[in-house]
Scaffold this active site. Structure first.
Site, short mmCIF file in Angstrom:
data_model
loop_
_atom_site.label_atom_id
_atom_site.label_comp_id
_atom_site.label_asym_id
_atom_site.label_seq_id
_atom_site.Cartn_x
_atom_site.Cartn_y
_atom_site.Cartn_z
CG HIS A 1 31.08 30.92 61.44
ND1 HIS A 1 31.45 31.75 62.47
CD2 HIS A 1 31.43 29.67 61.81
CE1 HIS A 1 32.01 31.03 63.43
NE2 HIS A 1 32.01 29.76 63.06
CG ASP A 2 29.19 28.08 63.94
OD1 ASP A 2 29.13 27.45 62.88
OD2 ASP A 2 30.09 27.90 64.79
CE LYS B 1 27.67 24.93 65.48
NZ LYS B 1 28.97 24.87 66.15
CG HIS C 1 25.63 24.54 61.76
ND1 HIS C 1 26.38 23.42 61.52
CD2 HIS C 1 26.48 25.59 61.65
CE1 HIS C 1 27.64 23.76 61.31
NE2 HIS C 1 27.73 25.09 61.37
CG HIS D 1 31.11 27.63 58.10
ND1 HIS D 1 29.73 27.79 58.04
CD2 HIS D 1 31.36 27.05 59.29
CE1 HIS D 1 29.20 27.32 59.15
NE2 HIS D 1 30.16 26.87 59.93
CG HIS D 2 31.19 22.97 58.51
ND1 HIS D 2 32.24 22.58 59.32
CD2 HIS D 2 30.38 23.74 59.29
CE1 HIS D 2 32.06 23.08 60.53
NE2 HIS D 2 30.95 23.79 60.54
CG ASP E 1 34.58 27.23 62.38
OD1 ASP E 1 34.40 27.52 63.57
OD2 ASP E 1 33.84 26.42 61.77
#
Length: 194
Positions: A54-55, A58, A83, A109-110, A138
């Site tokens: 998911h990240d 970054k 990201h 996811h944000h 998260d």
């Protein structure tokens, strides 16, 4: 894990062992939430793999911004928000059902249930289900583990904050399932990373 995504994960691990531990915890929590929400075993395994990426965006961010000990200024916050799109782009062209799910989760996811998230300001059920699950996992993990800019919240404080965000930030059904799992989460029986 496919070789190209394995290389991405290895690159992220070289950059930050803390991020890899976070990714593993998110994957485990997301998999358990999916199972409790009626996803099949196969779908749950795919979600665990996908959630662990998911990240991944970054990787493309400047270390000085990610490691900044204080609050981010508005420009730095915008950089960090990229990201999501960068993660989806890093996963483009890679094969597999779970990779398509990973792209969707990396991108969304944000997003927030109330439509005030990023990058697309999606709301409610227009946010992909996997991303709604990962969002809860998260935020819980981020709140209950120390960051360079703040110490970890006690579990009770994190949960109280998250309860207030039910129907705002979080899908109410996912949040309710998460709250049902709290005894296992707070006792660390289910979600410890080996």
């Amino acid at each position: 894990m496919s070789q190209p995504t394995g290389r991405l994960t290895a690159a992220l691990e070289r950059r930050s062992a803390d991020t890899i531990a976070h990714q593993k915890r998110i994957a485990r929590i997301a998999g358990r939430l999916a199972a409790d929400m009626g996803w099949s075993e196969e779908e749950g395994r795919a979600l665990e793999l996908a959630a662990s990426m998911h990240d991944i965006g970054k990787l493309a961010l400047p270390h000085r911004v990610l490691a900044k000990p204080g609050a981010l200024d508005p420009f730095e916050r915008k950089i960090v928000q990229t990201h999501t799109v960068l993660g989806a782009l890093l996963l483009l062209g890679k094969a597999g059902t779970w990779v398509r799910l990973a792209r969707s989760i990396a991108l969304h996811h944000h997003e927030r249930w109330d439509g005030r998230g990023y990058p697309r300001r999606l709301a409610g059920s227009s946010i992909p289900a996997g991303a709604r699950i990962v969002a809860v996992a998260d935020v819980f993990d981020a709140l209950t583990h120390s960051r360079v800019y703040r110490p970890a919240f006690p579990v009770g404080r994190a949960v109280e904050y998250m309860r207030l965000q039910r129907g705002r930030h979080f899908d109410p059904d996912v949040m309710d399932c998460f709250l049902d799992l709290l005894p296992a989460i707070s006792s660390h029986q289910v979600f410890q990373v080996a």
